[in-house]
Design an enzyme around this catalytic site. Structure first.
Site: not given
Length: 246
Positions: A65, A206
């Site tokens: 990311k 998450l």
């Protein structure tokens, strides 16, 4: 055929392909498909694009990311705000635009789960990677003060060794942004003093595969409220779909 996909290092845990495949079926989009592209390094992105001229959009997951930035033409304001990219828009002229839908997905998923705001609503964010950055932006927008927690002493961050029962008592919201506990390594969990958890705590992971990680299991057994990341996955995926089809 329009091909969408997910890039990352190890993708066996991901539900993204299933999610989008079911979405395409519901919408009758026979000309769309979603693939998983495991890359040993972000350096492989240009080669992937060259091999798949039908690519119309990509999701990005751990650990790329942040590492994917040098391969993008530009970044949207959402990615600049977070400092991480989880969606790549492939435009017709060949430009690659990085976006971040993680922080919106997390923010909207957290709202109904944890309603406290202000100084007494303090949170601990486990991890310091791209997902933690997205969570941090969402928490700031929701007026929830927080500390990042890492394995090593990094600037103002807390370390796991500093997470005493008193620190946990002062932080009712604990968010795991690390991959610890993700299938198939389901026996792993962040090193917290779990005995200090109470029914006043809220644990958000998450990770969504498995449905209940060991982190969440330990929280539930202590009476804490728990939530996994599947709702966030759905929300960020729909935001990505909007970007690809705007």
């Amino acid at each position: 055929m329009r091909t969408f996909g997910l890039i990352g290092r190890s993708l066996s845990h991901s539900f993204s392909q299933t999610y989008f495949t079911q979405k395409f079926y519901r919408l009758g989009l026979d000309d769309c498909r979603y693939e998983l592209f495991e890359l040993a390094s972000p350096h492989e992105l240009p080669s992937l694009l060259a091999q798949h001229s039908d690519l119309a959009g990509l999701n990005v997951t751990i650990p790329y990311k942040e590492q994917i930035w040098p391969y993008l033409t530009d970044v949207a304001s959402s990615a600049a705000l977070v400092g991480a990219v989880n969606v790549i828009e492939l435009r017709a002229d060949g430009t690659l635009i990085g976006h971040n839908t993680d922080y919106v997905g997390f923010r909207e998923s957290l709202r109904p789960f944890y309603t406290a705001r202000g100084p007494e609503s303090r949170a601990l964010v486990l991890g310091t990677g791209g997902a933690a950055k997205a969570v941090g932006v969402a928490l700031r927008e929701l007026d929830i003060p927080y500390w990042l927690v890492s394995r090593d002493a990094l600037g103002p961050h807390l370390t796991y060794a500093e997470l005493t029962p008193a620190v946990l008592a002062a932080h009712p919201l604990i968010i795991n942004t690390t991959p610890l506990g993700t299938y198939p390594d389901v026996a792993a969990c962040p090193p917290l003093p779990y005995a200090a958890l109470t029914p006043q705590h809220y644990l958000y992971d998450l990770v969504y595969n498995p449905r209940e990680t060991l982190f969440l299991q330990k929280g539930r057994e202590a009476g804490a409220q728990t939530k996994n990341g599947f709702d966030m996955l759905e929300r960020q995926a729909e935001a990505a779909w909007d970007i690809w089809n705007k």
